[in-house]
Write a protein that holds these residues in place. Structure first.
Motif, PDB file in Angstrom:
ATOM      1  N   ALA A 193       4.328  -4.628  -7.756  1.00  0.00           N
ATOM      2  CA  ALA A 193       3.811  -5.341  -8.921  1.00  0.00           C
ATOM      3  C   ALA A 193       2.613  -6.208  -8.546  1.00  0.00           C
ATOM      4  O   ALA A 193       1.765  -6.488  -9.387  1.00  0.00           O
ATOM      5  N   ARG A 194       2.526  -6.610  -7.293  1.00  0.00           N
ATOM      6  CA  ARG A 194       1.427  -7.467  -6.824  1.00  0.00           C
ATOM      7  C   ARG A 194       0.388  -6.731  -5.987  1.00  0.00           C
ATOM      8  O   ARG A 194      -0.725  -7.224  -5.810  1.00  0.00           O
ATOM      9  N   ALA A 195       0.757  -5.614  -5.416  1.00  0.00           N
ATOM     10  CA  ALA A 195      -0.107  -4.956  -4.424  1.00  0.00           C
ATOM     11  C   ALA A 195      -1.323  -4.286  -5.052  1.00  0.00           C
ATOM     12  O   ALA A 195      -1.212  -3.565  -6.029  1.00  0.00           O
ATOM     13  N   GLY A 196      -2.474  -4.540  -4.433  1.00  0.00           N
ATOM     14  CA  GLY A 196      -3.699  -3.834  -4.785  1.00  0.00           C
ATOM     15  C   GLY A 196      -4.192  -3.001  -3.621  1.00  0.00           C
ATOM     16  O   GLY A 196      -5.068  -2.145  -3.784  1.00  0.00           O
ATOM     17  N   HIS A 197      -3.639  -3.241  -2.437  1.00  0.00           N
ATOM     18  CA  HIS A 197      -4.033  -2.511  -1.226  1.00  0.00           C
ATOM     19  C   HIS A 197      -2.877  -2.613  -0.238  1.00  0.00           C
ATOM     20  O   HIS A 197      -2.190  -3.639  -0.185  1.00  0.00           O
ATOM     21  N   LEU A 198      -2.668  -1.550   0.542  1.00  0.00           N
ATOM     22  CA  LEU A 198      -1.604  -1.533   1.544  1.00  0.00           C
ATOM     23  C   LEU A 198      -2.218  -1.467   2.936  1.00  0.00           C
ATOM     24  O   LEU A 198      -3.174  -0.719   3.156  1.00  0.00           O
ATOM     25  N   LEU A 199      -1.674  -2.234   3.855  1.00  0.00           N
ATOM     26  CA  LEU A 199      -2.122  -2.262   5.242  1.00  0.00           C
ATOM     27  C   LEU A 199      -0.951  -1.834   6.118  1.00  0.00           C
ATOM     28  O   LEU A 199       0.137  -2.403   6.016  1.00  0.00           O
ATOM     29  N   TYR A 200      -1.189  -0.819   6.942  1.00  0.00           N
ATOM     30  CA  TYR A 200      -0.122  -0.241   7.764  1.00  0.00           C
ATOM     31  C   TYR A 200      -0.512  -0.214   9.236  1.00  0.00           C
ATOM     32  O   TYR A 200      -1.689  -0.068   9.560  1.00  0.00           O
ATOM     33  N   GLY A 201       0.491  -0.242  10.099  1.00  0.00           N
ATOM     34  CA  GLY A 201       0.329   0.191  11.472  1.00  0.00           C
ATOM     35  C   GLY A 201       0.400   1.715  11.470  1.00  0.00           C
ATOM     36  O   GLY A 201       0.883   2.326  10.516  1.00  0.00           O
ATOM     37  N   ARG A 202      -0.077   2.346  12.527  1.00  0.00           N
ATOM     38  CA  ARG A 202      -0.172   3.810  12.555  1.00  0.00           C
ATOM     39  C   ARG A 202       1.169   4.506  12.357  1.00  0.00           C
ATOM     40  O   ARG A 202       1.290   5.423  11.541  1.00  0.00           O
ATOM     41  N   VAL A 203       2.192   4.109  13.087  1.00  0.00           N
ATOM     42  CA  VAL A 203       3.481   4.807  13.022  1.00  0.00           C
ATOM     43  C   VAL A 203       4.063   4.721  11.609  1.00  0.00           C
ATOM     44  O   VAL A 203       4.508   5.727  11.048  1.00  0.00           O
ATOM     45  N   ASN A 204       4.045   3.538  11.030  1.00  0.00           N
ATOM     46  CA  ASN A 204       4.583   3.358   9.686  1.00  0.00           C
ATOM     47  C   ASN A 204       3.743   4.118   8.655  1.00  0.00           C
ATOM     48  O   ASN A 204       4.268   4.699   7.715  1.00  0.00           O
ATOM     49  N   PHE A 205       2.426   4.131   8.848  1.00  0.00           N
ATOM     50  CA  PHE A 205       1.549   4.880   7.952  1.00  0.00           C
ATOM     51  C   PHE A 205       1.899   6.373   7.993  1.00  0.00           C
ATOM     52  O   PHE A 205       2.061   7.017   6.951  1.00  0.00           O
ATOM     53  N   GLU A 206       2.010   6.930   9.186  1.00  0.00           N
ATOM     54  CA  GLU A 206       2.295   8.362   9.308  1.00  0.00           C
ATOM     55  C   GLU A 206       3.653   8.719   8.711  1.00  0.00           C
ATOM     56  O   GLU A 206       3.800   9.743   8.046  1.00  0.00           O
ATOM     57  N   PHE A 207       4.657   7.864   8.930  1.00  0.00           N
ATOM     58  CA  PHE A 207       5.976   8.100   8.339  1.00  0.00           C
ATOM     59  C   PHE A 207       5.891   8.085   6.818  1.00  0.00           C
ATOM     60  O   PHE A 207       6.382   8.989   6.137  1.00  0.00           O
TER      61      PHE A 207
END
Length: 192
Positions: free
Chosen positions: A42-56
């Motif tokens: 509800a608040r997010a406009g952009h997501l920031l990930y580390g590589r492993v979590n992004f790939e998963f």
């Protein structure tokens, strides 16, 4: 200006992952989905990930677009997860990471400052204890969401590593969930 909201799950004894970096998903229910995922989206406009979590997550959520029988396709906010812009913090990824993502530049503080300026909504960081430590060490975190689960891992990757910078926080919300977990939301106590 957007806030950077750091979200992370922790066992009761303070570990974000089990020994060997094995992720243990938190107990899940409709209550958890509403208080954790839906509240973040509800608040997010952009997501920031580390590589492993992004790939998963890329593998999990992208399936909703191509496989109607996938678990992700049955989740009401799958389209929103796939549509949100994403930035990946990685020293090993190159090129286009896909999934509406881009790779962060070498100056993470400058990258986050740009995201805060340009994002409508907030920037939500999902990652490992390593990403959390990096963001905290660079003094980039405005709000901290911690889901403490009713588990004791005994060992693993700690949420808070020794040598981290000190900081003051102010409790914003504390919510007990039907699965026995607790969500703690804190804001940095600093002048902006």
């Amino acid at each position: 200006m957007a806030d950077l909201v750091l979200t992370i799950c922790s066992s009761l004894d303070g570990y974000a992952a089990k020994t060997g970096g094995v992720f243990s998903p938190p107990p899940w229910s409709d209550d958890v989905e509403a208080a954790w995922s839906a509240a973040a989206l509800a608040r997010a406009g952009h997501l920031l990930y580390g590589r492993v979590n992004f790939e998963f997550n890329r593998a999990f959520w992208s399936a909703a677009e191509t496989d109607p029988a996938s678990v992700a396709a049955a989740i009401s906010y799958a389209a929103q997860m796939n549509a949100l812009p994403k930035t990946v913090v990685s020293r090993t990824l190159t090129g286009d990471p896909g999934w509406n993502g881009r790779i962060a530049g070498p100056d993470l503080a400058a990258e986050v400052a740009r995201l805060k300026r340009e994002t409508t909504g907030d920037v939500f960081a999902f990652g490992s204890a390593t990403l959390a430590q990096t963001l905290w060490s660079l003094d980039l975190v405005d709000e901290f969401w911690l889901m403490v689960t009713p588990e004791i891992f005994g060992d693993g990757a700690p949420v808070f590593h020794p040598g981290r910078p000190a900081g003051q926080l102010r409790l914003v919300d504390c919510r007990a969930l039907d699965v026995g977990s607790v969500i703690l939301r804190y804001r940095r106590a600093r002048n902006r």
